[in-house]
Design a protein around this motif. Structure first.
Motif, mmCIF file in Angstrom:
data_model
loop_
_atom_site.group_PDB
_atom_site.id
_atom_site.type_symbol
_atom_site.label_atom_id
_atom_site.label_comp_id
_atom_site.label_asym_id
_atom_site.label_seq_id
_atom_site.Cartn_x
_atom_site.Cartn_y
_atom_site.Cartn_z
ATOM 1 N N ILE A 33 0.869 -1.191 0.002
ATOM 2 C CA ILE A 33 -0.053 0.050 0.002
ATOM 3 C C ILE A 33 0.820 1.328 -0.053
ATOM 4 C CG2 ILE A 33 -1.806 1.081 1.251
ATOM 5 C CD1 ILE A 33 -2.424 -1.614 2.859
ATOM 6 N N LYS A 34 0.452 2.131 -0.879
ATOM 7 C CA LYS A 34 1.238 3.401 -1.130
ATOM 8 C C LYS A 34 0.209 4.672 -0.624
ATOM 9 C CE LYS A 34 4.442 1.280 -4.427
ATOM 10 N NZ LYS A 34 4.841 1.407 -5.739
ATOM 11 N N ILE A 35 0.493 5.171 0.269
ATOM 12 C CA ILE A 35 -0.273 6.640 0.793
ATOM 13 C C ILE A 35 0.609 7.856 0.686
ATOM 14 C CG2 ILE A 35 -1.916 7.543 2.578
ATOM 15 C CD1 ILE A 35 -2.445 4.562 3.098
ATOM 16 N N LEU A 36 -0.083 8.997 0.216
ATOM 17 C CA LEU A 36 0.816 10.078 0.173
ATOM 18 C C LEU A 36 -0.569 11.044 1.043
ATOM 19 C CD1 LEU A 36 3.050 12.179 -1.823
ATOM 20 C CD2 LEU A 36 0.769 13.157 -1.634
ATOM 21 N N VAL A 37 -0.258 11.961 1.781
ATOM 22 C CA VAL A 37 -0.995 12.980 2.348
ATOM 23 C C VAL A 37 -0.457 14.222 1.973
ATOM 24 C CG1 VAL A 37 -1.976 13.880 4.177
ATOM 25 C CG2 VAL A 37 -2.007 11.576 4.080
ATOM 26 N N ASP A 38 -1.272 15.137 1.119
ATOM 27 C CA ASP A 38 -0.574 16.460 0.579
ATOM 28 C C ASP A 38 -1.047 17.439 1.384
ATOM 29 O OD1 ASP A 38 -0.102 18.548 -0.532
ATOM 30 O OD2 ASP A 38 -0.548 17.991 -2.634
ATOM 31 N N ASP A 39 -0.291 18.089 2.454
ATOM 32 C CA ASP A 39 -0.656 19.105 3.177
ATOM 33 C C ASP A 39 -1.010 20.420 2.638
ATOM 34 O OD1 ASP A 39 -1.483 19.884 5.868
ATOM 35 O OD2 ASP A 39 0.336 20.556 6.386
ATOM 36 N N GLY A 53 0.088 6.088 -9.132
ATOM 37 C CA GLY A 53 -0.367 5.089 -8.744
ATOM 38 C C GLY A 53 -0.419 4.868 -7.042
ATOM 39 N N VAL A 54 -0.449 6.103 -6.354
ATOM 40 C CA VAL A 54 -0.468 6.133 -4.936
ATOM 41 C C VAL A 54 -1.655 6.612 -4.608
ATOM 42 C CG1 VAL A 54 0.699 7.383 -2.736
ATOM 43 C CG2 VAL A 54 2.260 6.767 -4.917
ATOM 44 N N ARG A 55 -2.278 5.934 -3.395
ATOM 45 C CA ARG A 55 -3.434 6.618 -2.775
ATOM 46 C C ARG A 55 -3.205 7.997 -2.331
ATOM 47 N NH1 ARG A 55 -5.866 1.366 0.380
ATOM 48 N NH2 ARG A 55 -5.186 -0.427 -0.975
ATOM 49 N N THR A 56 -3.907 9.108 -2.598
ATOM 50 C CA THR A 56 -3.761 10.049 -2.404
ATOM 51 C C THR A 56 -4.785 11.094 -1.660
ATOM 52 O OG1 THR A 56 -2.216 10.303 -4.420
ATOM 53 C CG2 THR A 56 -2.955 12.510 -3.333
ATOM 54 N N PHE A 57 -4.379 11.597 -0.686
ATOM 55 C CA PHE A 57 -5.364 12.259 0.210
ATOM 56 C C PHE A 57 -4.717 13.778 0.380
ATOM 57 C CE2 PHE A 57 -5.651 8.067 1.269
ATOM 58 C CZ PHE A 57 -6.893 7.837 1.584
ATOM 59 N N VAL A 58 -5.729 14.937 0.270
ATOM 60 C CA VAL A 58 -5.310 16.251 0.206
ATOM 61 C C VAL A 58 -6.003 16.769 1.298
ATOM 62 C CG1 VAL A 58 -5.205 18.378 -1.023
ATOM 63 C CG2 VAL A 58 -5.039 16.138 -2.275
ATOM 64 N N HIS A 59 -5.178 17.594 2.337
ATOM 65 C CA HIS A 59 -5.688 18.365 3.275
ATOM 66 C C HIS A 59 -6.309 19.613 2.743
ATOM 67 C CE1 HIS A 59 -3.466 16.617 6.979
ATOM 68 N NE2 HIS A 59 -4.495 15.910 6.563
ATOM 69 N N ASP A 60 -7.488 20.141 3.176
ATOM 70 C CA ASP A 60 -8.016 21.339 2.594
ATOM 71 C C ASP A 60 -7.221 22.827 3.322
ATOM 72 O OD1 ASP A 60 -8.678 21.393 5.421
ATOM 73 O OD2 ASP A 60 -11.014 21.794 4.922
#
Length: 274
Positions: A33-39, A53-60
């Motif tokens: 599993i590869k996860i990136l959280v973009d702040d 192909g990375v699971r990506t989440f973006v902070h608002d």
């Protein structure tokens, strides 16, 4: 997967578009599993992450390094990870060591593994500023004395964790800033988790993220406060939620449900986390 354990790599990121692809490309095949959280980056970090192909989440909003990690660990646990390795997206640490670190945790010998820049003497050769090296050694000696453990350094951002550790530590009580890293080690020591180390070369270069002297001083004072809170809590003088079993954990919900949208090509856009 290693020893039947699902491995997740989490990457807290802010304006990491210039180094992200190189970091992701060098992650070992054992990573499930590869996860990136973009702040809330101002560059193309999130879109690039999706394309890789990375699971990506973006902070608002730009909440800070510590809050970013909270999201990383929550999403990794939700994805079913047994072992979580945090790798900075700035390519300052060696991604190829993920397998070795995860293996140390999967063996059941350690609950947390730190990639030390000090073991092997590579910190200065890798370009670590002298003042940071001196601060590192002084703060490490101070914490070894008061936390009752023996580590070569407390300040690396490259770590591996067991699922149990991440579910147990009250990580939502931690700082949103860089001292979050140090608080995690102190919490692990308080809760009796086993901490191991591995030698890791480091690279300081223009594109790699690095806090300046002022932020380093702020971090240093944060380390001293964390140590004081640890000692006071352990002695029963002043109880702190940072070290208490009732403290808030990342298994609790702390932001809204993911918002998914589709672009004109029918591809999913990065998840937005508040």
């Amino acid at each position: 997967m290693i020893n039947g354990k699902r491995i997740a790599v989490v990457m807290p990121a802010y304006n990491a578009a210039r180094t992200l692809e190189k970091t992701v490309r060098e992650l070992p095949d054992e990573v499930d599993i590869k996860i990136l959280v973009d702040d809330a980056s101002t560059d193309e970090t999130a879109m690039l992450s999706e394309s890789l192909g990375v699971r990506t989440f973006v902070h608002d909003a730009n909440y800070g390094y510590g809050r970013n990690q909270q999201t990383c660990y929550r999403e990794a646990l939700a994805a079913g990870a047994d072992i979580v390795v945090m790798v900075h997206a700035d390519y300052q640490y060696e991604p190829k060591l993920v397998s070795a670190m995860a293996g140390m945790v999967s063996s059941g010998v350690y609950d947390m593994v730190l990639a030390s820049r000090i073991l092997g003497g590579g910190a200065i050769r890798g370009g670590m500023p002298i003042y940071k090296y001196v601060f590192n050694r002084c703060l490490t000696a101070f914490q070894n004395l008061f936390l009752g453990i023996k580590l070569s350094e407390y300040h690396t951002g490259y770590r591996a964790f067991s699922r149990k550790l991440l579910q147990t530590l009250p990580l939502l009580e931690n700082s949103d800033d860089f001292v979050f890293d140090n608080q995690m080690i102190a919490q692990a020591a308080m809760f009796g988790f086993r901490i191991g180390e591995i030698s890791c070369p480091t690279k300081y270069f223009e594109e790699a993220s690095s806090i300046n002297f002022k932020r380093s001083m702020k971090y240093g004072f944060g380390v001293l406060r964390t140590t004081a809170r640890y000692v006071a809590h352990k002695a029963g003088v002043v109880k702190s939620p940072l070290f208490d079993t009732t403290g808030r954990k990342v298994t609790l919900k702390y932001y809204s449900e993911p918002l998914h949208s589709l672009d004109t090509l029918g591809q999913s856009a990065p998840t937005v986390a508040q």
